[in-house]
Design a protein around this motif. Sequence first.
Motif, PDB file in Angstrom:
ATOM      1  N   ASP A  99      82.202  48.804  36.388  1.00 13.65           N
ATOM      2  CA  ASP A  99      83.405  49.551  36.016  1.00 13.65           C
ATOM      3  C   ASP A  99      84.616  49.212  36.875  1.00 13.65           C
ATOM      4  O   ASP A  99      85.706  49.731  36.640  1.00 13.65           O
ATOM      5  CB  ASP A  99      83.146  51.052  36.103  1.00 13.65           C
ATOM      6  CG  ASP A  99      82.275  51.557  34.962  1.00 13.65           C
ATOM      7  OD1 ASP A  99      82.093  50.811  33.978  1.00 13.65           O
ATOM      8  OD2 ASP A  99      81.771  52.691  35.050  1.00 13.65           O
ATOM      9  N   SER A 100      84.421  48.397  37.908  1.00 12.42           N
ATOM     10  CA  SER A 100      85.528  48.063  38.797  1.00 12.42           C
ATOM     11  C   SER A 100      85.388  46.634  39.292  1.00 12.42           C
ATOM     12  O   SER A 100      84.267  46.133  39.474  1.00 12.42           O
ATOM     13  CB  SER A 100      85.560  49.014  39.996  1.00 12.42           C
ATOM     14  OG  SER A 100      86.539  48.604  40.948  1.00 12.42           O
ATOM     15  N   LEU A 101      86.506  45.995  39.521  1.00 12.79           N
ATOM     16  CA  LEU A 101      86.524  44.723  40.219  1.00 12.79           C
ATOM     17  C   LEU A 101      86.298  44.984  41.710  1.00 12.79           C
ATOM     18  O   LEU A 101      86.492  46.113  42.189  1.00 12.79           O
ATOM     19  CB  LEU A 101      87.869  44.029  40.006  1.00 12.79           C
ATOM     20  CG  LEU A 101      88.196  43.648  38.552  1.00 12.79           C
ATOM     21  CD1 LEU A 101      89.659  43.254  38.424  1.00 12.79           C
ATOM     22  CD2 LEU A 101      87.301  42.525  38.064  1.00 12.79           C
ATOM     23  N   HIS A 102      85.879  43.961  42.443  1.00 12.44           N
ATOM     24  CA  HIS A 102      85.652  44.095  43.877  1.00 12.44           C
ATOM     25  C   HIS A 102      86.405  42.981  44.601  1.00 12.44           C
ATOM     26  O   HIS A 102      87.032  42.128  43.958  1.00 12.44           O
ATOM     27  CB  HIS A 102      84.159  44.059  44.196  1.00 12.44           C
ATOM     28  CG  HIS A 102      83.451  42.880  43.593  1.00 12.44           C
ATOM     29  ND1 HIS A 102      83.489  41.615  44.141  1.00 12.44           N
ATOM     30  CD2 HIS A 102      82.708  42.772  42.464  1.00 12.44           C
ATOM     31  CE1 HIS A 102      82.786  40.783  43.398  1.00 12.44           C
ATOM     32  NE2 HIS A 102      82.305  41.449  42.369  1.00 12.44           N
ATOM     33  N   ILE A 103      86.341  42.971  45.928  1.00 13.67           N
ATOM     34  CA  ILE A 103      87.182  42.023  46.656  1.00 13.67           C
ATOM     35  C   ILE A 103      86.747  40.580  46.452  1.00 13.67           C
ATOM     36  O   ILE A 103      87.519  39.668  46.701  1.00 13.67           O
ATOM     37  CB  ILE A 103      87.297  42.359  48.159  1.00 13.67           C
ATOM     38  CG1 ILE A 103      85.926  42.335  48.840  1.00 13.67           C
ATOM     39  CG2 ILE A 103      87.972  43.698  48.355  1.00 13.67           C
ATOM     40  CD1 ILE A 103      86.030  42.501  50.350  1.00 13.67           C
ATOM     41  N   GLY A 104      85.520  40.368  45.979  1.00 12.70           N
ATOM     42  CA  GLY A 104      85.123  39.013  45.628  1.00 12.70           C
ATOM     43  C   GLY A 104      85.910  38.463  44.457  1.00 12.70           C
ATOM     44  O   GLY A 104      86.024  37.242  44.293  1.00 12.70           O
ATOM     45  N   ASN A 105      86.471  39.371  43.632  1.00 11.32           N
ATOM     46  CA  ASN A 105      87.301  38.951  42.498  1.00 11.32           C
ATOM     47  C   ASN A 105      88.736  38.639  42.901  1.00 11.32           C
ATOM     48  O   ASN A 105      89.525  38.168  42.071  1.00 11.32           O
ATOM     49  CB  ASN A 105      87.333  40.047  41.418  1.00 11.32           C
ATOM     50  CG  ASN A 105      85.973  40.365  40.850  1.00 11.32           C
ATOM     51  OD1 ASN A 105      85.529  41.519  40.907  1.00 11.32           O
ATOM     52  ND2 ASN A 105      85.309  39.373  40.293  1.00 11.32           N
ATOM     53  N   LEU A 143      87.936  47.544  44.322  1.00 14.21           N
ATOM     54  CA  LEU A 143      89.383  47.707  44.259  1.00 14.21           C
ATOM     55  C   LEU A 143      89.769  49.098  43.763  1.00 14.21           C
ATOM     56  O   LEU A 143      90.914  49.510  43.920  1.00 14.21           O
ATOM     57  CB  LEU A 143      89.994  46.639  43.337  1.00 14.21           C
ATOM     58  CG  LEU A 143      89.655  45.174  43.640  1.00 14.21           C
ATOM     59  CD1 LEU A 143      90.518  44.246  42.791  1.00 14.21           C
ATOM     60  CD2 LEU A 143      89.827  44.856  45.120  1.00 14.21           C
ATOM     61  N   ASN A 144      88.830  49.802  43.167  1.00 10.08           N
ATOM     62  CA  ASN A 144      89.059  51.160  42.683  1.00 10.08           C
ATOM     63  C   ASN A 144      89.025  52.130  43.868  1.00 10.08           C
ATOM     64  O   ASN A 144      88.005  52.232  44.552  1.00 10.08           O
ATOM     65  CB  ASN A 144      87.980  51.525  41.664  1.00 10.08           C
ATOM     66  CG  ASN A 144      88.177  52.908  41.061  1.00 10.08           C
ATOM     67  OD1 ASN A 144      88.897  53.750  41.600  1.00 10.08           O
ATOM     68  ND2 ASN A 144      87.536  53.150  39.940  1.00 10.08           N
ATOM     69  N   PRO A 145      90.112  52.869  44.133  1.00 11.92           N
ATOM     70  CA  PRO A 145      90.144  53.758  45.302  1.00 11.92           C
ATOM     71  C   PRO A 145      89.150  54.909  45.211  1.00 11.92           C
ATOM     72  O   PRO A 145      88.825  55.521  46.229  1.00 11.92           O
ATOM     73  CB  PRO A 145      91.590  54.268  45.322  1.00 11.92           C
ATOM     74  CG  PRO A 145      92.080  54.103  43.919  1.00 11.92           C
ATOM     75  CD  PRO A 145      91.386  52.883  43.394  1.00 11.92           C
ATOM     76  N   GLU A 146      88.661  55.208  44.003  1.00  6.65           N
ATOM     77  CA  GLU A 146      87.660  56.265  43.874  1.00  6.65           C
ATOM     78  C   GLU A 146      86.280  55.779  44.321  1.00  6.65           C
ATOM     79  O   GLU A 146      85.413  56.587  44.654  1.00  6.65           O
ATOM     80  CB  GLU A 146      87.591  56.753  42.413  1.00  6.65           C
ATOM     81  CG  GLU A 146      88.899  57.339  41.884  1.00  6.65           C
ATOM     82  CD  GLU A 146      89.392  58.501  42.729  1.00  6.65           C
ATOM     83  OE1 GLU A 146      88.550  59.336  43.117  1.00  6.65           O
ATOM     84  OE2 GLU A 146      90.596  58.587  43.008  1.00  6.65           O
ATOM     85  N   LEU A 147      86.076  54.463  44.304  1.00  3.84           N
ATOM     86  CA  LEU A 147      84.792  53.890  44.717  1.00  3.84           C
ATOM     87  C   LEU A 147      84.822  53.415  46.163  1.00  3.84           C
ATOM     88  O   LEU A 147      83.823  53.499  46.879  1.00  3.84           O
ATOM     89  CB  LEU A 147      84.409  52.735  43.790  1.00  3.84           C
ATOM     90  CG  LEU A 147      84.191  53.099  42.321  1.00  3.84           C
ATOM     91  CD1 LEU A 147      83.893  51.853  41.497  1.00  3.84           C
ATOM     92  CD2 LEU A 147      83.058  54.116  42.178  1.00  3.84           C
ATOM     93  N   THR A 148      85.945  52.861  46.585  1.00  5.28           N
ATOM     94  CA  THR A 148      86.149  52.480  47.990  1.00  5.28           C
ATOM     95  C   THR A 148      87.502  53.033  48.410  1.00  5.28           C
ATOM     96  O   THR A 148      88.539  52.586  47.912  1.00  5.28           O
ATOM     97  CB  THR A 148      86.125  50.947  48.175  1.00  5.28           C
ATOM     98  OG1 THR A 148      84.841  50.436  47.778  1.00  5.28           O
ATOM     99  CG2 THR A 148      86.375  50.577  49.628  1.00  5.28           C
ATOM    100  N   MET A 165      98.707  45.041  48.824  1.00  6.16           N
ATOM    101  CA  MET A 165      98.485  44.318  47.580  1.00  6.16           C
ATOM    102  C   MET A 165      97.676  45.138  46.574  1.00  6.16           C
ATOM    103  O   MET A 165      97.962  45.146  45.380  1.00  6.16           O
ATOM    104  CB  MET A 165      97.738  43.017  47.898  1.00  6.16           C
ATOM    105  CG  MET A 165      97.482  42.111  46.724  1.00  6.16           C
ATOM    106  SD  MET A 165      96.481  40.696  47.249  1.00  6.16           S
ATOM    107  CE  MET A 165      97.571  39.920  48.453  1.00  6.16           C
ATOM    108  N   ILE A 166      96.677  45.863  47.064  1.00  2.86           N
ATOM    109  CA  ILE A 166      95.782  46.597  46.172  1.00  2.86           C
ATOM    110  C   ILE A 166      96.184  48.067  46.013  1.00  2.86           C
ATOM    111  O   ILE A 166      96.126  48.621  44.920  1.00  2.86           O
ATOM    112  CB  ILE A 166      94.326  46.511  46.677  1.00  2.86           C
ATOM    113  CG1 ILE A 166      93.893  45.043  46.759  1.00  2.86           C
ATOM    114  CG2 ILE A 166      93.387  47.289  45.771  1.00  2.86           C
ATOM    115  CD1 ILE A 166      94.006  44.272  45.455  1.00  2.86           C
ATOM    116  N   HIS A 167      96.614  48.704  47.096  1.00  4.62           N
ATOM    117  CA  HIS A 167      96.846  50.149  47.051  1.00  4.62           C
ATOM    118  C   HIS A 167      98.307  50.558  47.222  1.00  4.62           C
ATOM    119  O   HIS A 167      98.639  51.727  47.015  1.00  4.62           O
ATOM    120  CB  HIS A 167      95.990  50.848  48.114  1.00  4.62           C
ATOM    121  CG  HIS A 167      94.516  50.656  47.907  1.00  4.62           C
ATOM    122  ND1 HIS A 167      93.849  51.142  46.811  1.00  4.62           N
ATOM    123  CD2 HIS A 167      93.583  50.006  48.656  1.00  4.62           C
ATOM    124  CE1 HIS A 167      92.566  50.823  46.891  1.00  4.62           C
ATOM    125  NE2 HIS A 167      92.381  50.125  48.001  1.00  4.62           N
TER     126      HIS A 167
END
Length: 424
Positions: free
Chosen positions: A42-48, A243-248, A307-309
């Motif tokens: 459901d979310s991209l991660h920093i590897g993406n 990259l989703n702030p609800e997950l990390t 960049m992300i948040h």
Amino acid sequence: MNIFDELSWRGLVHQASDEAGLRDHLDTPGRVLYCGFDPTADSLHIGNLVPLLALARFARAGHKPLFLLGGATGLIGDPSGKDKERQMRTADTVAASGEKIKAQAMAFFERQGVADAVRPVNNLDWTRPLSIIDFLRDTGKHFTINYMMAKDSVKSRIGREDTGISYTEFSYMILQSLDFEHLNRTLGCTLQIGGGDQFGNITAGLELIRRKSGNTAYALTFPLITTASGAKFGKSEKGAVYLNPELTAPYAFYQYWINADDRDVVNYLRYFTYLPKEEIEALAAQTAAEPHLRAAQKRLARETTIMIHGEAELAKVEAVTGALFGGGDLASVDPKTLKAALEAAPGLNFAGLGDVPPLPRLLADMGLCPSNSQARKDIKAGAISINNVRVTAEDRVLEPQDFLGGDLMILRKGKKNYGVVTLG
């Protein structure tokens, strides 16, 4: 600078089908290229981030990137880099994940100022109308079993008698090739980019384009990132860094980067920021001369968090970091960010203020002091603080105002040892 040259000095060129030809090709602005992202979560991660940033870099260089969502390929499963079959997900689950990932990616491109230059496409749109006969006659006939079995993604699985490879995943290469040929024919796409494990799939697409139209196209892959310590990149103690702030949480995201190893941080600045070569070299020199200052890590954490948040979240994170470790005013920081920062800290929870024991016992129960008597001595010596405010009276009574936001209090012994008391 030619975008190929920029990717090269950043260490982001792993394989290319024709380096000299591709570099010349990219001298002309407006080239169409794509990178695919299968909705496996459901979310991209920093590897993406490497391929996402690559699309943004191409857009900044005047080219026309396509963000391809694998609505069809995500239903099949890519065998690349996997030692066993992926778990099948339902079509509804894949579609729901796809919508979340697409929204996340386009929000990322918006923050980079290139959303208007990056076009999202979904391979389900041209794959779903195909019949199995059309697929086998028009696409499958261009691939020999010998050719497909020579690819690493297939060969590594064929050799494993315990798992092998299903016809479904075996066909993934053909589906990805179909994407490249379709985009080449309909949108003039001449380049596919991806991770190093995708080179076999991408070059299969080049072969299909050559066989069906004779057009020239190119492949470019990035290195698979590893850490100097041997740990898997993008993994924290809690798992993947999303990259989703609800997950990390943004605080945990920031901390991942600021804890980068000195041996990795300069490479990370090349891979994950837009900083120019001269600035990165200056940070590399400072890291070598004064590693204790962690200047490169701080810059890396700032750049990636913005960049992300965004800058507002970075300000909250830095305020909490300063208050926690620099003795600042904890009452003035964002409570949500503070709680995220304290998730891993030792703590005790009580139903209400009336259930909290006296301060010396509380310090002993939390393990900050070995006993009640030592806790009293530490309080008298000025070694104990509540929310960064020193306590000197051993009979100090805890009050509602000691709990930030009404439910959180930070007890500290010295500079490094602290715990959290929560209510409710």
